[in-house]
Design an enzyme around this catalytic site. Structure first.
Site, PDB file in Angstrom:
ATOM      1  N   HIS A   1      32.500  37.204  41.969  1.00 15.09           N
ATOM      2  CA  HIS A   1      33.467  36.268  42.554  1.00 15.09           C
ATOM      3  C   HIS A   1      33.590  36.460  44.062  1.00 15.09           C
ATOM      4  O   HIS A   1      33.735  35.491  44.798  1.00 15.09           O
ATOM      5  CB  HIS A   1      34.814  36.464  41.861  1.00 15.09           C
ATOM      6  CG  HIS A   1      35.894  35.555  42.361  1.00 15.09           C
ATOM      7  ND1 HIS A   1      35.771  34.175  42.377  1.00 15.09           N
ATOM      8  CD2 HIS A   1      37.126  35.824  42.885  1.00 15.09           C
ATOM      9  CE1 HIS A   1      36.883  33.636  42.866  1.00 15.09           C
ATOM     10  NE2 HIS A   1      37.705  34.615  43.186  1.00 15.09           N
TER      11      HIS A   1
ATOM     12  N   ASP B   1      56.379  39.907  45.311  1.00 10.91           N
ATOM     13  CA  ASP B   1      57.397  39.165  44.553  1.00 10.91           C
ATOM     14  C   ASP B   1      57.094  37.673  44.555  1.00 10.91           C
ATOM     15  O   ASP B   1      57.099  37.022  43.515  1.00 10.91           O
ATOM     16  CB  ASP B   1      58.787  39.415  45.142  1.00 10.91           C
ATOM     17  CG  ASP B   1      59.281  40.829  44.861  1.00 10.91           C
ATOM     18  OD1 ASP B   1      58.735  41.476  43.948  1.00 10.91           O
ATOM     19  OD2 ASP B   1      60.198  41.285  45.561  1.00 10.91           O
TER      20      ASP B   1
ATOM     21  N   SER C   1      38.136  31.342  46.929  1.00 11.12           N
ATOM     22  CA  SER C   1      39.112  31.440  45.850  1.00 11.12           C
ATOM     23  C   SER C   1      40.404  30.707  46.231  1.00 11.12           C
ATOM     24  O   SER C   1      40.380  29.494  46.441  1.00 11.12           O
ATOM     25  CB  SER C   1      39.347  32.918  45.519  1.00 11.12           C
ATOM     26  OG  SER C   1      39.918  33.071  44.249  1.00 11.12           O
TER      27      SER C   1
END
Length: 316
Positions: free
Chosen positions: A297, A238, A142
């Site tokens: 996945h 964040d 990924s």
């Protein structure tokens, strides 16, 4: 017997989908929870400046130095421990050195406001030659697969062969619900000084209203760590949320990678679409495709034995 060398961080939690977490605790007996490292933003904001490599956390299993080492790069919200059992099995079966690495803003690696693939590639361009592991076999899942592809395109002499696991060198549109996952993680509220088992149960309960799949929740919970009596996420949520568009995209490239390349796909996954094939073949003209049946996945977690067998076959 092969030893294991590790830098920066202690071994953390195993990925629950492939290996069950022990009942009532966040990790095996003796597991430790590491402090998070913060680094200034890379590149200094100068246009065209190369990102500054960060000192990534890694674990290296010893093997024959005459054989190209195998490097595993995890996906978004993962860590090097996702590949613990697979790395050990592959080292035993092939006799090769096997390296697992925490990407920046993940696991025990430092935090940074730069979350570009160029920065992640630079991190590896600094680490791999330093460890004497080039040219190597680069395996990325990924987000890690996109990092691996970019590194191979930028520095083909460092990559003997490449495996991209369930990802393409194009923008990821099947996305995944990573934005939803991260929002749910950021909303978690756990009181101070609660026992680990209680903290994990509270986090799981709060995540469950948004993340229905229990195995996905267990995967996300591997990022929950204790620091000075408080539980927090070790991933830099964040920075990841701020740069999610970059993570789902892929930098435009002109040069191709000439080495052998395997795109290893999950049979039940929609991340790699037939419409991606022209760009795959343009950038990786020696690419071959292989599908692992009954895998989603997270191919390596769903079908670990088939995953290892596919790698071994490609190495021959």
């Amino acid at each position: 017997m092969r030893g294991a060398r590790r830098v920066v961080g202690a071994s953390m939690l195993r990925w629950a989908r492939a290996w069950k977490l022990p009942h009532g605790g966040l990790g095996p007996p003796g597991s430790s929870f590491s402090r998070v490292h913060f680094m200034p933003s890379s590149g200094g904001g100068r246009v065209g400046a190369q990102p500054r490599p960060l000192p990534l956390s890694y674990k290296l299993l010893d093997g024959e130095e005459a054989l190209p080492a195998v490097i595993f790069l995890h996906g978004l919200l993962g860590s090097k421990t996702n590949f613990n059992s697979i790395a050990k099995a592959l080292a035993q079966k092939t006799g090769r050195r096997v390296l697992t690495v925490d990407a920046r803003n993940h696991g025990d690696s430092p935090h940074s406001q730069d979350m570009s693939y160029e920065a992640m590639s630079q991190d590896l361009q600094g680490l791999l030659p330093q460890l004497g592991l080039v040219p190597c076999v680069l395996i990325g899942h990924s987000m890690g697969g996109k990092t691996a592809m970019l590194l191979a395109l930028q520095r083909p002499e460092l990559v003997e062969r490449l495996i991209a696991v369930d990802i393409s060198p194009v923008e990821t549109t099947s996305s995944s619900n990573f934005e939803t996952y991260m929002a749910a993680m950021r909303a978690i509220d756990i009181p101070d000084e609660v026992p680990r088992s209680r903290a994990r149960k509270l986090a799981d309960e709060q995540l469950s209203s948004v993340v229905q799949d229990m195995t996905v929740r267990q995967f996300l919970l591997t990022n929950l760590v204790e620091v000075d009596g408080r539980f927090r996420w070790r991933v830099n949520l964040d920075a990841l949320a701020q740069h999610l568009d970059k993570i789902l995209a892929f930098p435009l490239q002109q040069e191709s990678y000439p080495g052998p390349t395997l795109f290893l796909l999950g049979g039940n996954s929609q991340f790699v679409h037939p419409s991606h094939h022209p760009e795959i073949m343009r950038l990786f003209p020696r690419a071959q495709m292989q599908t692992v049946p009954n895998a989603g996945h997270w191919v390596h977690a769903d079908r670990p034995q088939d995953f290892i067998a596919a790698i071994q076959s490609f190495l021959v």
